[in-house]
Design an enzyme around this catalytic site. Structure first.
Site, PDB file in Angstrom:
ATOM      1  CB  SER A 153      -0.727  -0.091   1.070  1.00 46.49           C
ATOM      2  OG  SER A 153      -1.963   0.646   0.359  1.00 46.49           O
ATOM      3  CE  LYS A 208       0.449   5.503  -2.359  1.00 47.70           C
ATOM      4  NZ  LYS A 208      -0.521   4.282  -3.416  1.00 47.70           N
ATOM      5  CD  GLN A 212      -5.528   7.740  -3.206  1.00 43.50           C
ATOM      6  OE1 GLN A 212      -4.917   6.619  -3.604  1.00 43.50           O
ATOM      7  NE2 GLN A 212      -5.735   8.100  -2.359  1.00 43.50           N
ATOM      8  CD  GLU A 233      -4.032   8.485   1.183  1.00 44.43           C
ATOM      9  OE1 GLU A 233      -4.756   7.796   2.591  1.00 44.43           O
ATOM     10  OE2 GLU A 233      -4.672   8.821   0.158  1.00 44.43           O
ATOM     11  CD1 TRP A 263      -7.337   3.484  -3.157  1.00 41.25           C
ATOM     12  CD2 TRP A 263     -10.080   4.817  -3.458  1.00 41.25           C
ATOM     13  NE1 TRP A 263      -7.643   4.799  -2.319  1.00 41.25           N
ATOM     14  CE2 TRP A 263      -9.031   5.454  -3.276  1.00 41.25           C
ATOM     15  CE3 TRP A 263     -10.279   5.135  -4.529  1.00 41.25           C
ATOM     16  CZ2 TRP A 263      -8.397   6.821  -3.429  1.00 41.25           C
ATOM     17  CZ3 TRP A 263     -10.666   6.523  -4.578  1.00 41.25           C
ATOM     18  CH2 TRP A 263      -9.826   7.124  -3.547  1.00 41.25           C
ATOM     19  CG  HIS A 318      -5.152  -3.184   0.794  1.00 36.55           C
ATOM     20  ND1 HIS A 318      -4.555  -3.789  -0.119  1.00 36.55           N
ATOM     21  CD2 HIS A 318      -4.871  -1.778   1.329  1.00 36.55           C
ATOM     22  CE1 HIS A 318      -3.618  -2.343  -0.087  1.00 36.55           C
ATOM     23  NE2 HIS A 318      -3.792  -1.338   0.620  1.00 36.55           N
TER      24      HIS A 318
END
Length: 541
Positions: A238, A242, A280, A288, A332, A369
């Site tokens: 998640s 990144k 997203q 965010e 997403w 997830h």
């Protein structure tokens, strides 16, 4: 421009390491012929950025380009043509990504010290009168060591039990220690910002990447009694996926990069996110948390004006190990854009003769997830063995979910050069399997090989060769799949049919093949690989 100082400092380090390496090499026995077959563009051991001495020009005003930028076209307009050219082209991509996406990653601070024990790592940094520190825990596998290690960001990443069972240690790193979430962009907090200022325009992802690099610094200084300095991997899921992606891209000492479900602002192409239903939005990923650099804010509504995209950042990792894992069940996360980035970046791997060093896997059953999925255990173990333990040779595999299969052909108008100085290495273990040379037609032939296979499916590749004296102006390959076989995704070509008799035509960018040249298309298919696609034909108009 802020960059020359970092480049100059790192250039001196690069030159020193290169001179020492040459001196040591002179004392070693001459390698045999097989030792020379290595991918080009591999950084010197212990070098964080081997392109630090490359001069990178400005890019001028942004122009809109809907297609993915050509990773092989330099900023002066010429194209990379040799393996030695790639080092400075990678430096260009790096600085474009810093300027427009992540913010600057400074060179190694004035002082980095710390300790490594069997249970933990301490890192102390100081730069221009400022100082900070952070820690990470260590969990060793069985054995005596020293061990390779995988840095796991934020407690979410590849399955730690599989990592340890494969013979690698787990370094648990809290990224918030160097870059906290929940802070405004003008008042960022953490060890990174203690050194470089709370108003730094560098985003959290690059700060986390910097933290991984400082951990590697300390491991290098530790003498190697617990952890090996030449065998470090990084993973995260998640938001931490990144961060793991950035860490692997911006430190060439990372031998294996494993981002998981990284979503918008991760591996997925920026140009693809706006058109992917349910993904997203880039503006959401930007706002965010201050993950991305401040400069990226001006591109959230117009990613086509970015002079760089994530397929090139994937290419920055080449030829080192890369295993991208994605989840197609959550819209997403933008897995379709992720598959395009991986396919585009794989072209850099292919150009460098390292096609087998990149793997992509989104074909999973569990949609939870950041779950520890059984489908990923084998490729995870194989990649650790190959890139960290140096004891395996399994080739890369692309398992793209049909539900989120991107079409690279729709995004590119550039060709892939052959930059390998000494032939292809790491390009797969399948070899030509059963298809053999195709039937000649209008001076072109087609040949098939199985790149990889698994229970219920396989990955294939077809090479199209121009055996004539003039350039091909388009090509069409015909092949027959065995009963039970069905193409689920195909790239670098356009297919008619998925079962039985299938035809594949060139895309706009790979229809021209010079005499003696080749181009390839790849696909994944369901069914058994025991019978290869057969009766291959190749025709050119």
């Amino acid at each position: 421009m802020r960059f020359p100082r970092r480049r100059a400092w790192a250039w001196a380090t690069t030159v020193f390491v290169a001179v020492v390496s040459l001196a040591v090499a002179a004392l070693l026995p001459r390698p045999d012929a097989t030792d020379s077959l290595v991918p080009v563009a591999q950084a010197e051991p212990g070098v964080e950025d081997d392109g630090a001495d490359c001069a990178v020009p400005g890019t001028g005003p942004s122009t809109s380009r809907p297609e993915l930028p050509d990773p092989f076209r330099k900023l002066d307009g010429t194209r990379v043509s040799t393996g030695s050219d790639w080092r400075c082209r990678r430096a260009e991509i790096r600085e474009l990504a810093e300027r427009h996406v992540y913010g600057q990653k400074p060179a190694k601070p004035d002082s980095v010290t710390g300790t490594v024990s069997r249970t933990g790592i301490t890192v102390r940094v100081a730069h221009q009168g400022r100082s900070a520190s952070f820690t990470a825990s260590v969990d060793l596998p069985s054995g005596t060591g020293p061990f390779p290690a995988v840095v796991v960001l934020g407690g979410l990443g590849a399955d730690t039990a599989t990592i340890k069972n494969s013979g690698a240690a787990v370094i648990s790193f809290d990224p918030y220690a160097v870059g906290k979430e929940g802070t405004p962009r003008h008042n960022k907090q953490g060890a990174f910002y203690s050194l470089y200022g709370s108003s730094s325009d560098t985003g959290l992802l690059m700060a986390w990447s910097w933290g991984v690099s400082r951990i590697i610094d300390v491991i290098e200084q530790s003498g190697g009694s617990v952890l090996r300095a030449d065998a470090t991997g990084v993973t995260g899921c998640s938001r931490f996926g990144k961060g793991a992606f950035a860490a692997g891209a911006f430190d060439q000492r990372v031998a294996l990069t494993m981002p998981i479900e990284s979503g918008s602002g991760g591996t997925g192409i920026f140009r693809g996110i706006p058109g992917e239903s349910g993904a997203q939005p880039l503006s959401s990923a930007y706002s965010e948390q201050p993950w991305l650099g401040d400069a990226f804010g001006s591109f959230t509504g117009s990613p086509a004006t970015l002079p760089v995209d994530t397929h090139e950042i994937v290419g920055m990792i080449a030829p080192r190990g890369l295993l991208v894992m994605e989840n197609p069940h959550i819209d997403w996360l933008g897995a379709r854009s992720g598959s395009v980035a991986a396919l585009g970046g794989a072209e850099v791997y292919k150009a460098l003769g390292a096609a087998g060093n990149i793997s992509y896997w989104s074909d999973v059953q569990d949609g939870t997830h950041c779950a520890a999925r059984p489908e990923w255990k084998t490729p995870l173990r194989q990649n650790i063995q190959k890139f960290l333990l140096k004891s395996g040779s399994s080739s890369g595999v692309f398992r793209i979910s049909p539900a989120k299969s991107g079409d690279l052909s729709a995004w590119r108008d550039w060709r892939t050069p052959d930059l390998a100085d000494t032939g292809t290495t790491g390009g797969g273990t399948g070899g030509d399997t059963g298809g053999g040379p195709g039937t000649p037609g209008d001076a072109c032939t087609a040949a098939y090989r199985t790149v990889n296979s698994w229970s219920g499916g396989f990955q294939g590749e077809v090479s199209v060769r121009n055996d004539g004296t003039g350039a091909l102006d388009g090509w069409t390959v015909g092949m027959t799949l065995a009963p039970g076989q069905s193409i689920s995704s195909l790239w670098n070509g356009r297919n008619a049919g998925t079962t039985g008799a299938v035809t594949v035509r060139n895309t706009a960018w790979n229809g021209t093949v010079e005499p003696g040249g080749t181009t390839t298309f790849g696909f994944t298919a369901t069914g058994s690989s025991s019978t290869a696609p057969h009766t291959l034909t190749c025709d050119s108009p």
